[in-house]
Scaffold this motif. Sequence first.
Motif, PDB file in Angstrom:
ATOM      1  N   LEU A 154       0.832  -1.213   0.000  1.00 26.61           N
ATOM      2  CA  LEU A 154       0.000   0.000   0.000  1.00 26.61           C
ATOM      3  C   LEU A 154       0.862   1.256   0.000  1.00 26.61           C
ATOM      4  O   LEU A 154       0.489   2.267  -0.603  1.00 26.61           O
ATOM      5  CB  LEU A 154      -0.950  -0.004   1.198  1.00 26.61           C
ATOM      6  CG  LEU A 154      -2.067  -1.039   1.128  1.00 26.61           C
ATOM      7  CD1 LEU A 154      -2.858  -1.054   2.421  1.00 26.61           C
ATOM      8  CD2 LEU A 154      -2.975  -0.783  -0.056  1.00 26.61           C
ATOM      9  N   GLY A 155       2.012   1.194   0.647  1.00 22.26           N
ATOM     10  CA  GLY A 155       2.938   2.323   0.595  1.00 22.26           C
ATOM     11  C   GLY A 155       3.436   2.581  -0.818  1.00 22.26           C
ATOM     12  O   GLY A 155       3.468   3.720  -1.286  1.00 22.26           O
ATOM     13  N   VAL A 156       3.800   1.512  -1.516  1.00 21.12           N
ATOM     14  CA  VAL A 156       4.243   1.636  -2.911  1.00 21.12           C
ATOM     15  C   VAL A 156       3.082   2.090  -3.796  1.00 21.12           C
ATOM     16  O   VAL A 156       3.245   2.938  -4.675  1.00 21.12           O
ATOM     17  CB  VAL A 156       4.841   0.303  -3.410  1.00 21.12           C
ATOM     18  CG1 VAL A 156       5.155   0.362  -4.890  1.00 21.12           C
ATOM     19  CG2 VAL A 156       6.083  -0.047  -2.614  1.00 21.12           C
ATOM     20  N   GLY A 157       1.905   1.533  -3.560  1.00 19.78           N
ATOM     21  CA  GLY A 157       0.725   1.920  -4.326  1.00 19.78           C
ATOM     22  C   GLY A 157       0.362   3.381  -4.138  1.00 19.78           C
ATOM     23  O   GLY A 157      -0.134   4.035  -5.064  1.00 19.78           O
ATOM     24  N   THR A 158       0.618   3.897  -2.957  1.00 19.03           N
ATOM     25  CA  THR A 158       0.366   5.315  -2.703  1.00 19.03           C
ATOM     26  C   THR A 158       1.287   6.188  -3.553  1.00 19.03           C
ATOM     27  O   THR A 158       0.896   7.271  -3.985  1.00 19.03           O
ATOM     28  CB  THR A 158       0.531   5.623  -1.207  1.00 19.03           C
ATOM     29  OG1 THR A 158      -0.369   4.784  -0.466  1.00 19.03           O
ATOM     30  CG2 THR A 158       0.236   7.067  -0.887  1.00 19.03           C
ATOM     31  N   LEU A 159       2.496   5.703  -3.811  1.00 20.55           N
ATOM     32  CA  LEU A 159       3.394   6.431  -4.715  1.00 20.55           C
ATOM     33  C   LEU A 159       2.815   6.468  -6.131  1.00 20.55           C
ATOM     34  O   LEU A 159       2.908   7.490  -6.828  1.00 20.55           O
ATOM     35  CB  LEU A 159       4.779   5.792  -4.724  1.00 20.55           C
ATOM     36  CG  LEU A 159       5.563   5.880  -3.419  1.00 20.55           C
ATOM     37  CD1 LEU A 159       6.859   5.072  -3.522  1.00 20.55           C
ATOM     38  CD2 LEU A 159       5.852   7.325  -3.057  1.00 20.55           C
ATOM     39  N   LEU A 160       2.189   5.369  -6.560  1.00 19.71           N
ATOM     40  CA  LEU A 160       1.522   5.365  -7.872  1.00 19.71           C
ATOM     41  C   LEU A 160       0.362   6.351  -7.904  1.00 19.71           C
ATOM     42  O   LEU A 160       0.173   7.070  -8.893  1.00 19.71           O
ATOM     43  CB  LEU A 160       1.009   3.970  -8.204  1.00 19.71           C
ATOM     44  CG  LEU A 160       2.035   2.941  -8.642  1.00 19.71           C
ATOM     45  CD1 LEU A 160       1.382   1.572  -8.809  1.00 19.71           C
ATOM     46  CD2 LEU A 160       2.709   3.367  -9.927  1.00 19.71           C
ATOM     47  N   LEU A 161      -0.398   6.385  -6.835  1.00 15.69           N
ATOM     48  CA  LEU A 161      -1.511   7.336  -6.744  1.00 15.69           C
ATOM     49  C   LEU A 161      -0.987   8.778  -6.788  1.00 15.69           C
ATOM     50  O   LEU A 161      -1.555   9.632  -7.473  1.00 15.69           O
ATOM     51  CB  LEU A 161      -2.303   7.101  -5.457  1.00 15.69           C
ATOM     52  CG  LEU A 161      -3.455   8.063  -5.183  1.00 15.69           C
ATOM     53  CD1 LEU A 161      -4.520   7.961  -6.262  1.00 15.69           C
ATOM     54  CD2 LEU A 161      -4.048   7.785  -3.813  1.00 15.69           C
ATOM     55  N   THR A 162       0.104   9.022  -6.101  1.00 14.27           N
ATOM     56  CA  THR A 162       0.715  10.354  -6.114  1.00 14.27           C
ATOM     57  C   THR A 162       1.198  10.713  -7.510  1.00 14.27           C
ATOM     58  O   THR A 162       1.031  11.852  -7.969  1.00 14.27           O
ATOM     59  CB  THR A 162       1.886  10.413  -5.114  1.00 14.27           C
ATOM     60  OG1 THR A 162       1.398  10.034  -3.820  1.00 14.27           O
ATOM     61  CG2 THR A 162       2.502  11.787  -5.049  1.00 14.27           C
ATOM     62  N   TRP A 163       1.807   9.752  -8.201  1.00 12.00           N
ATOM     63  CA  TRP A 163       2.267   9.977  -9.573  1.00 12.00           C
ATOM     64  C   TRP A 163       1.081  10.324 -10.472  1.00 12.00           C
ATOM     65  O   TRP A 163       1.151  11.248 -11.285  1.00 12.00           O
ATOM     66  CB  TRP A 163       2.987   8.729 -10.069  1.00 12.00           C
ATOM     67  CG  TRP A 163       3.530   8.798 -11.473  1.00 12.00           C
ATOM     68  CD1 TRP A 163       4.162   9.857 -12.065  1.00 12.00           C
ATOM     69  CD2 TRP A 163       3.504   7.761 -12.445  1.00 12.00           C
ATOM     70  NE1 TRP A 163       4.529   9.541 -13.353  1.00 12.00           N
ATOM     71  CE2 TRP A 163       4.143   8.251 -13.602  1.00 12.00           C
ATOM     72  CE3 TRP A 163       3.019   6.458 -12.447  1.00 12.00           C
ATOM     73  CZ2 TRP A 163       4.299   7.493 -14.763  1.00 12.00           C
ATOM     74  CZ3 TRP A 163       3.183   5.698 -13.597  1.00 12.00           C
ATOM     75  CH2 TRP A 163       3.818   6.214 -14.730  1.00 12.00           C
ATOM     76  N   TRP A 164      -0.034   9.608 -10.307  1.00 10.81           N
ATOM     77  CA  TRP A 164      -1.230   9.867 -11.108  1.00 10.81           C
ATOM     78  C   TRP A 164      -1.786  11.263 -10.836  1.00 10.81           C
ATOM     79  O   TRP A 164      -2.121  12.000 -11.770  1.00 10.81           O
ATOM     80  CB  TRP A 164      -2.267   8.783 -10.803  1.00 10.81           C
ATOM     81  CG  TRP A 164      -3.546   8.901 -11.556  1.00 10.81           C
ATOM     82  CD1 TRP A 164      -3.750   8.657 -12.881  1.00 10.81           C
ATOM     83  CD2 TRP A 164      -4.808   9.297 -11.024  1.00 10.81           C
ATOM     84  NE1 TRP A 164      -5.072   8.866 -13.213  1.00 10.81           N
ATOM     85  CE2 TRP A 164      -5.739   9.260 -12.078  1.00 10.81           C
ATOM     86  CE3 TRP A 164      -5.249   9.670  -9.758  1.00 10.81           C
ATOM     87  CZ2 TRP A 164      -7.072   9.590 -11.902  1.00 10.81           C
ATOM     88  CZ3 TRP A 164      -6.577   9.991  -9.581  1.00 10.81           C
ATOM     89  CH2 TRP A 164      -7.475   9.951 -10.647  1.00 10.81           C
ATOM     90  N   LEU A 165      -1.859  11.647  -9.570  1.00 15.30           N
ATOM     91  CA  LEU A 165      -2.372  12.983  -9.218  1.00 15.30           C
ATOM     92  C   LEU A 165      -1.446  14.095  -9.703  1.00 15.30           C
ATOM     93  O   LEU A 165      -1.910  15.126 -10.199  1.00 15.30           O
ATOM     94  CB  LEU A 165      -2.575  13.087  -7.698  1.00 15.30           C
ATOM     95  CG  LEU A 165      -3.724  12.262  -7.122  1.00 15.30           C
ATOM     96  CD1 LEU A 165      -3.684  12.295  -5.601  1.00 15.30           C
ATOM     97  CD2 LEU A 165      -5.051  12.770  -7.644  1.00 15.30           C
ATOM     98  N   ALA A 166      -0.137  13.891  -9.553  1.00 13.37           N
ATOM     99  CA  ALA A 166       0.825  14.894 -10.030  1.00 13.37           C
ATOM    100  C   ALA A 166       0.748  15.043 -11.541  1.00 13.37           C
ATOM    101  O   ALA A 166       0.829  16.153 -12.071  1.00 13.37           O
ATOM    102  CB  ALA A 166       2.237  14.512  -9.598  1.00 13.37           C
TER     103      ALA A 166
END
Length: 128
Positions: free
Chosen positions: A34-46
């Motif tokens: 989930l920590g790694v997945g949150t980085l993907l979510l952050t990349w998508w939002l950015a």
Amino acid sequence: MANVERPLSPHIQVWRPTVTMVTSITHRITGGALGVGTLLLTWWLAAAAAGPEHYATVQAVLGSWFGRLVLFGFTWALFYHLCNGIRHLFWDAGYGFEVKTAAKSAWAVIIISVVLTLLAWILAYAVN
């Protein structure tokens, strides 16, 4: 000084895996995922904030078969971690420590997380 043969403490090769052991290990793994997945979510939002070109790149990656597989795994990890966290809340309240109850709740976590993941993906594609 002579080498003294001392018994080794039990380790993973000694124990037969139980459902409660597997759910405990999986809970830790999904927490990291989930920590790694949150980085993907952050990349998508950015990328969404950066403009259409960046957003199209992220959508191409996450829309590929591998990206969808990763997102499916992230969805399952999220639901698994949620369900197992609720199970831990019951334990914090002092319920469910009996061996049979712990095993049943472990199986419930596994089954419910799979069902919720499938429902989420079916509903997501039904909307499109």
